[in-house]
Design a protein around this motif. Structure first.
Motif, short mmCIF file in Angstrom:
data_model
loop_
_atom_site.label_atom_id
_atom_site.label_comp_id
_atom_site.label_asym_id
_atom_site.label_seq_id
_atom_site.Cartn_x
_atom_site.Cartn_y
_atom_site.Cartn_z
N UNK A 122 -14.09 -18.23 -107.27
CA UNK A 122 -13.69 -16.93 -107.83
C UNK A 122 -12.21 -16.89 -108.16
N UNK A 123 -11.39 -17.54 -107.33
CA UNK A 123 -9.95 -17.59 -107.60
C UNK A 123 -9.67 -18.39 -108.86
N UNK A 124 -10.34 -19.53 -109.01
CA UNK A 124 -10.14 -20.32 -110.22
C UNK A 124 -10.65 -19.58 -111.45
N UNK A 125 -11.74 -18.84 -111.30
CA UNK A 125 -12.29 -18.07 -112.42
C UNK A 125 -11.29 -17.00 -112.87
N UNK A 126 -10.70 -16.31 -111.91
CA UNK A 126 -9.76 -15.24 -112.23
C UNK A 126 -8.48 -15.76 -112.87
N UNK A 127 -8.10 -16.99 -112.54
CA UNK A 127 -6.86 -17.56 -113.06
C UNK A 127 -7.12 -18.52 -114.23
N UNK A 128 -8.32 -18.53 -114.75
CA UNK A 128 -8.64 -19.43 -115.85
C UNK A 128 -7.95 -19.02 -117.14
N UNK A 129 -7.80 -17.72 -117.36
CA UNK A 129 -7.18 -17.23 -118.59
C UNK A 129 -6.55 -15.87 -118.36
N UNK A 130 -6.42 -15.10 -119.43
CA UNK A 130 -5.84 -13.76 -119.35
C UNK A 130 -6.96 -12.74 -119.17
N UNK A 131 -6.88 -11.97 -118.08
CA UNK A 131 -7.88 -10.93 -117.78
C UNK A 131 -9.30 -11.51 -117.69
N UNK A 132 -9.44 -12.59 -116.96
CA UNK A 132 -10.77 -13.16 -116.72
C UNK A 132 -11.22 -12.69 -115.33
N UNK A 133 -12.00 -11.63 -115.30
CA UNK A 133 -12.40 -10.99 -114.05
C UNK A 133 -13.80 -11.44 -113.63
N UNK A 134 -14.16 -11.12 -112.40
CA UNK A 134 -15.47 -11.47 -111.83
C UNK A 134 -16.00 -10.31 -111.00
N UNK A 135 -17.32 -10.32 -110.79
CA UNK A 135 -17.98 -9.31 -109.94
C UNK A 135 -19.27 -9.91 -109.39
N UNK A 136 -19.56 -9.61 -108.12
CA UNK A 136 -20.80 -10.07 -107.49
C UNK A 136 -21.13 -9.17 -106.31
N UNK A 137 -22.37 -9.13 -105.85
CA UNK A 137 -22.72 -8.32 -104.67
C UNK A 137 -22.02 -8.84 -103.43
N UNK A 138 -21.60 -7.92 -102.58
CA UNK A 138 -20.93 -8.30 -101.33
C UNK A 138 -21.96 -8.71 -100.29
N UNK A 139 -21.66 -9.75 -99.55
CA UNK A 139 -22.55 -10.22 -98.49
C UNK A 139 -22.56 -9.22 -97.34
N UNK A 140 -23.65 -9.19 -96.60
CA UNK A 140 -23.74 -8.27 -95.46
C UNK A 140 -22.72 -8.61 -94.39
N UNK A 141 -22.44 -9.91 -94.21
CA UNK A 141 -21.51 -10.34 -93.17
C UNK A 141 -20.10 -10.56 -93.71
N UNK A 142 -19.75 -9.90 -94.82
CA UNK A 142 -18.44 -10.07 -95.42
C UNK A 142 -17.34 -9.65 -94.46
N UNK A 143 -16.38 -10.55 -94.24
CA UNK A 143 -15.22 -10.26 -93.39
C UNK A 143 -14.04 -9.89 -94.27
N UNK A 144 -13.45 -8.73 -94.02
CA UNK A 144 -12.34 -8.27 -94.86
C UNK A 144 -11.47 -7.30 -94.07
N UNK A 145 -10.30 -7.07 -94.62
CA UNK A 145 -9.37 -6.07 -94.09
C UNK A 145 -9.04 -5.08 -95.19
N UNK A 146 -9.09 -3.79 -94.85
CA UNK A 146 -8.82 -2.75 -95.85
C UNK A 146 -7.32 -2.67 -96.10
N UNK A 147 -6.96 -2.88 -97.34
CA UNK A 147 -5.55 -2.81 -97.73
C UNK A 147 -5.16 -1.40 -98.14
N UNK A 148 -6.03 -0.73 -98.88
CA UNK A 148 -5.81 0.66 -99.28
C UNK A 148 -7.14 1.29 -99.64
N UNK A 149 -7.23 2.62 -99.50
CA UNK A 149 -8.44 3.36 -99.83
C UNK A 149 -8.24 4.12 -101.12
#
Length: 442
Positions: free
Chosen positions: A218-245
């Motif tokens: 996903x990082x390589x996809x986003x940095x492949x060109x200008x405004x090359x974005x991605x989207x996918x369903x989040x896994x149930x066990x996704x580990x993350x930290x909330x940066x802002x709401x």
């Protein structure tokens, strides 16, 4: 990309043309020439069966799925004039070997690039909507294909036909394929998706399946060109930290990458910033993860609807397997290189039909190409290639306009908003027979 200029550029002084010349107006001869030069198969020798004719034989293998390659070549009349009108089967075998698969692959990629760069597609928030997914094809069961592609196996060994795995990048508003990558069954879809990176256009949003969750990819996809974005369903066990709401159901989060991922993907940072969006449909809760962290340009209400379009690539695969291949489960070629050639020919035939469908609606903003029936359009394109009169080149644009007018009649009914029958988990079969209940005798 319109085919009409190709017709109009034909010399008007020609009194007669053969079928091969007509087919050249559908597939730009410049593209074929570039592909032949790239693959190193171009030649100045005038053969009874030229490479252009062999290319159309390969494409015809998908357009005429129930006929032999020999019958396809003779029905399309794509050989050069000579004493004997028919083409020998051995000549077609040698011609396919001479052509190889790289020339067909290059033809597909050049045509896809030209079509995408010359057409105006629907946009979502200023972005082209794309989708990535994988599909498998069975090959003929022989030792060479098993050694090259492999198959499913269990404790008893290989238990199915040899299979080739393919991953494709598709524009969802038209079902036009931008690129594909395929390899042996043992090669994962992650690896194949990574090979599609050079074909990702700027200003695009790519929709992935849940199984493509890889922060390195996903990082390589986003940095492949200008405004090359991605989207996918989040896994149930996704580990993350909330940066802002951003709201109660919309957060900017931080994802931590693993040391293994950083070793595999050069330049992958320790943390990535993404957007986690939660919404409900029919009482069921969904979460999607994306790189669309700008809440002004990509509002919450828009994000909750866009991911449903990922299913368009599944419909595209169905059009290829059930439409072009008529639900034939096994590719007809027996040699590994010819399997690759046949598969690239399938993708090329699919895109040729899709381009004609796009051309039919180029001035109609109320209907999209995916609202036309693919099977009906395919039949009309095949009929155009076979039965259009070729004695007068100046009339070809008129015949092509008639084809486009006919395609506009094949508008599909609106999709049903909800399923009549919900999805259920299929009962797992048991290896034990069911025991019938015997009546109790009194």
């Amino acid at each position: 990309m319109s085919f009409i200029p190709a017709f109009e550029d034909m010399p008007s002084f020609l009194d007669d043309i053969n079928t091969l010349d007509k087919l050249k107006t559908i597939l730009d001869p410049d593209i074929l020439e570039q592909a032949f030069e790239y693959a190193g198969v171009a030649t100045v020798r005038r053969r009874r069966l030229p490479l252009e004719a062999v290319m159309w034989s390969v494409i015809g293998m998908s357009l005429f799925r129930n006929e032999t390659v020999w019958d396809i070549a003779n029905r399309l009349d794509i050989s050069l004039p000579g004493k004997n009108k028919l083409v020998a089967p051995s000549a077609l075998v040698q011609g396919r070997q001479r052509l190889g698969f790289e020339a067909v692959q290059q033809t597909f990629q050049l045509l896809a690039n030209k079509a995408f760069s010359t057409q105006a597609f629907e946009h979502w928030c200023g972005l082209n909507l794309l989708a990535v997914d994988g599909v498998s094809f069975r090959t003929q069961d022989n030792e060479e294909n098993r050694a090259e592609f492999g198959s499913d196996s269990n404790q008893f060994g290989e238990v199915s036909y040899p299979q080739i795995r393919m991953c494709s990048l598709m524009e969802v508003s038209s079902h036009l394929l931008l690129d594909s990558s395929f390899d042996a069954r043992r090669v994962g879809e992650m690896t194949l998706a990574q090979r599609l990176l050079p074909s990702v256009p700027d200003d695009s949003l790519t929709l992935f399946d849940r199984g493509y969750y890889s922060l390195g990819l996903l990082h390589e996809w986003q940095n492949q060109g200008s405004n090359t974005h991605w989207m996918l369903p989040a896994r149930k066990d996704l580990q993350y930290q909330i940066q802002s709401k951003l709201s109660e159901n919309d957060h900017i989060v931080t994802l931590s990458t693993s040391p293994q991922a950083r070793n595999k993907f050069e330049g992958l940072p320790g943390k990535l910033t993404a957007r986690l969006t939660t919404y409900q449909v029919g009482g069921k809760r969904y979460r999607v993860l994306s790189s669309l962290i700008d809440p002004i340009r990509f509002p919450y209400d828009e994000l909750t609807e866009v991911y449903t379009q990922r299913w368009e690539i599944e419909l595209g695969f169905r059009e290829m397997k059930q439409g072009l291949h008529q639900s034939k489960h096994i590719l007809r070629s027996k040699k590994p290189d010819m399997v690759r050639q046949e598969l690239w020919g399938l993708l090329l035939a699919y895109n040729l039909i899709r381009i004609v469908m796009i051309d039919a609606l180029k001035d109609n903003e109320s209907i999209t190409p995916i609202q036309l029936s693919f099977s009906q359009s395919m039949r009309q394109v095949v009929a155009f290639l076979m039965f259009t009169p070729i004695h007068s080149p100046s009339q070809l644009p008129n015949h092509y306009e008639e084809l486009l007018t006919t395609l506009r009649l094949f508008v599909l009914p609106q999709k049903a908003p909800d399923r009549a029958y919900p999805r259920v988990v299929r009962r797992k079969p048991t290896k034990y027979p069911h025991k019938r209940k015997m009546p109790i005798s009194s």
